[in-house]
Design a protein around this motif. Structure first.
Motif, short mmCIF file in Angstrom:
data_model
loop_
_atom_site.label_atom_id
_atom_site.label_comp_id
_atom_site.label_asym_id
_atom_site.label_seq_id
_atom_site.Cartn_x
_atom_site.Cartn_y
_atom_site.Cartn_z
N GLU B 192 -21.41 48.55 -1.75
CA GLU B 192 -22.64 49.33 -1.63
C GLU B 192 -23.49 49.14 -2.88
O GLU B 192 -22.99 48.75 -3.93
CB GLU B 192 -22.39 50.82 -1.45
N LYS B 193 -24.78 49.47 -2.73
CA LYS B 193 -25.67 49.42 -3.89
C LYS B 193 -25.33 50.57 -4.85
O LYS B 193 -24.86 51.63 -4.43
CB LYS B 193 -27.12 49.57 -3.44
N ILE B 194 -25.54 50.33 -6.12
CA ILE B 194 -25.44 51.38 -7.12
C ILE B 194 -26.81 51.48 -7.79
O ILE B 194 -27.36 50.46 -8.23
CB ILE B 194 -24.33 51.05 -8.16
N ASN B 195 -27.35 52.67 -7.81
CA ASN B 195 -28.70 52.86 -8.37
C ASN B 195 -29.72 51.87 -7.78
O ASN B 195 -30.55 51.31 -8.48
CB ASN B 195 -28.68 52.73 -9.89
N GLY B 196 -29.59 51.66 -6.48
CA GLY B 196 -30.60 50.87 -5.77
C GLY B 196 -30.46 49.36 -5.86
O GLY B 196 -31.31 48.63 -5.35
N PRO B 249 -12.45 42.55 -4.44
CA PRO B 249 -13.68 43.36 -4.45
C PRO B 249 -13.32 44.84 -4.64
O PRO B 249 -12.28 45.30 -4.15
CB PRO B 249 -14.27 43.10 -3.06
N PRO B 250 -14.15 45.57 -5.37
CA PRO B 250 -13.85 46.97 -5.69
C PRO B 250 -13.73 47.87 -4.45
O PRO B 250 -14.38 47.65 -3.44
CB PRO B 250 -15.02 47.40 -6.57
N ILE B 251 -12.87 48.88 -4.58
CA ILE B 251 -12.62 49.85 -3.51
C ILE B 251 -12.97 51.24 -4.05
O ILE B 251 -12.60 51.59 -5.17
CB ILE B 251 -11.12 49.83 -3.12
N LYS B 252 -13.68 52.01 -3.23
CA LYS B 252 -14.07 53.36 -3.65
C LYS B 252 -12.86 54.29 -3.52
O LYS B 252 -12.22 54.34 -2.47
CB LYS B 252 -15.20 53.86 -2.76
N THR B 253 -12.55 55.02 -4.59
CA THR B 253 -11.43 55.98 -4.57
C THR B 253 -11.94 57.33 -5.06
O THR B 253 -13.11 57.46 -5.44
CB THR B 253 -10.30 55.51 -5.52
N SER B 254 -11.04 58.30 -5.11
CA SER B 254 -11.43 59.63 -5.57
C SER B 254 -11.80 59.63 -7.05
O SER B 254 -12.56 60.48 -7.51
CB SER B 254 -10.29 60.62 -5.32
N LEU B 255 -11.27 58.68 -7.82
CA LEU B 255 -11.55 58.63 -9.26
C LEU B 255 -12.82 57.83 -9.60
O LEU B 255 -13.41 58.03 -10.66
CB LEU B 255 -10.39 57.94 -10.00
N TRP B 257 -14.63 53.60 -8.74
CA TRP B 257 -14.40 52.28 -8.14
C TRP B 257 -13.13 51.68 -8.72
O TRP B 257 -13.01 51.53 -9.94
CB TRP B 257 -15.58 51.35 -8.42
N LEU B 258 -12.20 51.29 -7.84
CA LEU B 258 -10.94 50.68 -8.27
C LEU B 258 -11.09 49.16 -8.31
O LEU B 258 -11.53 48.54 -7.33
CB LEU B 258 -9.82 51.04 -7.29
N HIS B 259 -10.72 48.57 -9.43
CA HIS B 259 -10.78 47.11 -9.61
C HIS B 259 -9.38 46.58 -9.89
O HIS B 259 -8.77 46.96 -10.90
CB HIS B 259 -11.68 46.76 -10.79
N GLU B 271 -1.15 37.77 -14.78
CA GLU B 271 -0.61 38.99 -14.18
C GLU B 271 -1.76 39.83 -13.63
O GLU B 271 -2.94 39.53 -13.88
CB GLU B 271 0.22 39.77 -15.21
N LEU B 272 -1.41 40.87 -12.85
CA LEU B 272 -2.44 41.72 -12.25
C LEU B 272 -2.44 43.09 -12.92
O LEU B 272 -1.38 43.63 -13.27
CB LEU B 272 -2.18 41.91 -10.74
N SER B 273 -3.63 43.65 -13.10
CA SER B 273 -3.73 45.00 -13.60
C SER B 273 -4.91 45.68 -12.90
O SER B 273 -5.47 45.12 -11.94
CB SER B 273 -3.88 45.01 -15.12
N ALA B 274 -5.28 46.87 -13.35
CA ALA B 274 -6.34 47.61 -12.64
C ALA B 274 -7.11 48.51 -13.60
O ALA B 274 -6.57 48.97 -14.61
CB ALA B 274 -5.74 48.44 -11.51
N PHE B 275 -8.39 48.70 -13.31
CA PHE B 275 -9.17 49.73 -14.00
C PHE B 275 -10.11 50.38 -13.01
O PHE B 275 -10.28 49.91 -11.88
CB PHE B 275 -9.88 49.18 -15.24
N ILE B 276 -10.70 51.48 -13.44
CA ILE B 276 -11.63 52.26 -12.62
C ILE B 276 -12.97 52.30 -13.33
O ILE B 276 -13.02 52.47 -14.55
CB ILE B 276 -11.12 53.72 -12.47
N THR B 277 -14.05 52.13 -12.56
CA THR B 277 -15.39 52.35 -13.15
C THR B 277 -16.06 53.55 -12.48
O THR B 277 -15.72 53.93 -11.36
CB THR B 277 -16.29 51.10 -13.01
N ASP B 278 -17.00 54.10 -13.22
CA ASP B 278 -17.76 55.27 -12.78
C ASP B 278 -18.50 55.00 -11.46
O ASP B 278 -19.01 53.90 -11.25
CB ASP B 278 -18.76 55.60 -13.89
N PHE B 279 -18.57 56.00 -10.60
CA PHE B 279 -19.25 55.86 -9.31
C PHE B 279 -20.68 55.32 -9.47
O PHE B 279 -21.14 54.51 -8.68
CB PHE B 279 -19.34 57.21 -8.59
N ASN B 280 -21.38 55.81 -10.51
CA ASN B 280 -22.81 55.51 -10.62
C ASN B 280 -23.16 54.57 -11.77
O ASN B 280 -24.33 54.29 -12.00
CB ASN B 280 -23.60 56.82 -10.79
#
Lengths: 354, 354
Positions: B192-196, B249-255, B257-259, B271-280
């Motif tokens: 989805e778009k973020i901030n347009g 591709p990122p997945i929207k979670t309760s926390l 965006w999951l990467h 190896e594989l790891s993960a981080f979360i970015t802010d919704f907006n």
């Protein structure tokens, strides 16, 4: 090509440093444009922080203040100091990658009525923010409507990217962000749209595969770029194992779009040449020069901060004469000129090989 | 993380080659999406043209036909054959640059009702045109509206670029051109778009300055990209002297965006790891995993065409379980899964260091 008898027109001694701890060591690679009836240059000014027995690395910190990191070649053995332009990592897995530049570049406006004698504005346009902490370099100016778009190399610890700033008066400049990610350089904008899109040439510097070639991109808004295509390869022009890159923004001529570009061989000896592209297809080269337009021959081109370099970011057309402003040996700014008719007369039809 | 007991799910023996002279040597790094109620994978299929005593380099020529260039290590001394993935120039001024890849990759669709047992479409999606003559690799799929956007690595003698193709039925695919010039890889699109604006992550591979870091870009139309920013550095996650790149591709979670991303050390152990970015704010990392999610440990991850690799291009979320499809040792396709609650529960707040 005729070199101007007063060359070099500008030298480091003509400028005051931007900071008390810095020394100007280069004024070169200037964008050029006619503004308010004058020739206006946007100079690249390189400064160092030389210290006894140490190398002072000038950096712009995240508060946009100059800081100086000191390295001592006798103690700091993890670096390779053999190239005057940078300090490289020695570690095997860093493979000669650049750790720091030995100079920090900013931009400065210079104005002239005759195109030869310049008055230099005191106020520097300094690097700003995360993507410029190693400096801003090699500006190219393209006027579109009332706005002058300046595309320049923004160098930081994050990489060598290309950014854009805009101005209408050459006093106030607005940053417009990074338009091409690392590693890229040598971007020029066409002054008009072709087939409804803005056009740029750029020069990616790939890590593993591919040469140092000229690519094009197109855009609706000058901010977002796509449809990247490789339009000229170093090999095509005989710069085998070397590199080519756009020089001055293209000029419309009777033959098509004129591009003054640079080529360098494997030993980093730079020269200037030219090609023409079709009016309506920016990827189609129609004519080229068989022999370079300008090779380093004058003493100020042969010896300087980095030897054997002639490098142009800006050309001015006046009374059907092409005035090529160019950096000489990464140290001084020089001028050469040629009648447009002579330059076009030397052009040969270009035939694609492969 | 739980590895699936039937791993690897797909191996080269499960596929027929795309050309009589080629041999499938890898099926790995697949894009993943739910399509018409099934798990659909877009497989990267690598093929070689092995010959006795010679190395057959498979290439796609400009007529979109497979051709094979033969190199004999005993005679063709100008190349270095020490890396199984490519043949490199030996000449000093080419500095280990890649001359040819030893394999040619294309894409193939696979479908499954249970996400474990796959039926593979016979029709290959082959490389096409100037920017793909060394192959197409590592597809990531993002659904936006009715259209699936596939961003993939397009490799050619001109460099490693990133291109986009679109499909609505996974039968007809439309090429949309090069979206990022060389050298770049590991592009994912947000759904989805973020901030347009549309948002992508990408991973430039700079030649001289800067690490192998994750950058972002934004776009109005998915074709033209701008406002590039460096959002995560290998150093920030402890991959010192190594590299990181976006994975699925990122997945929207309760926390947020999951990467799921990959990191590799200086010895190319992935190896594989993960981080979360802010919704907006797609540039703001809010959470991260302190320990990698998946390290090469199973035999099929430790040994293959290129050893010690787990690498994901696609994740599917089903019944709150994250199914991670991943390439193992550049040879086979494997599956691991973890409940979303467990993955998010392991996340620690991320603090930026300078």
């Amino acid at each position: 090509m005729n070199r101007h008898p007063l060359n070099p027109l500008l030298s480091p001694a003509d400028l005051s440093p931007s900071h008390p701890e810095l020394t100007v060591i280069g004024v070169f690679n200037a964008g050029a444009v006619i503004f308010q009836g004058q020739v206006l240059l946007l100079l690249r000014v390189a400064e160092t922080a030389l210290k006894d027995h140490q190398i002072g690395i000038p950096l712009m910190n995240r508060h946009n203040e100059i800081t100086i990191k000191l390295l001592n070649p006798k103690e700091d053995h993890e670096f390779d100091y053999s190239d005057s332009r940078f300090v490289a990592y020695k570690k095997a897995n860093q493979n000669g990658r650049v750790a720091y530049l030995t100079s920090l570049s900013h931009l400065r406006v210079a104005r002239s009525d005759d195109g030869v004698h310049f008055t230099i504005d005191e106020t520097p346009i300094l690097p700003e923010g995360l993507y410029e902490n190693f400096g801003i370099e090699d500006p190219r100016i393209t006027q579109i409507g009332d706005t002058f778009h300046i595309v320049y190399t923004s160098v930081s610890s994050r990489g060598v990217s290309v950014s854009r700033m805009t101005t209408q008066d050459f006093i106030h400049f607005e940053r417009q962000g990074v338009i091409l990610p690392p590693e890229n350089k040598d971007v020029v904008l066409f002054p008009e749209k072709i087939n409804g899109r803005y056009v740029a040439y750029h020069r990616p510097v790939p890590f593993g595969i591919g040469g140092l070639n000229i690519w094009s991109a197109t855009s609706d808004n000058l901010t977002d770029w796509g449809h990247h295509q490789c339009i000229a390869r170093a090999d095509d022009f005989g710069y085998l194992n070397g590199r080519i890159g756009a020089g001055a923004p293209p000029i419309k001529t009777s033959l098509g779009w004129l591009h003054i570009f640079h080529g360098a061989d494997a030993k980093h000896r730079y020269e200037l040449s030219a090609f023409i592209t079709d009016f309506n297809d920016h990827t189609l080269i129609t004519h080229f020069l068989k022999h370079p337009l300008l090779k380093p021959e004058a003493p100020y081109e042969l010896t300087g901060f980095f030897d054997h370099v002639v490098f142009s970011c800006g050309v001015v057309l006046k009374d059907d004469i092409v005035y090529i402003y160019y950096g000489a040996a990464d140290s001084t700014l020089a001028l050469a000129h040629i009648p447009m008719a002579d330059l076009l007369g030397d052009m040969l039809p270009y035939e694609y090989i492969d």
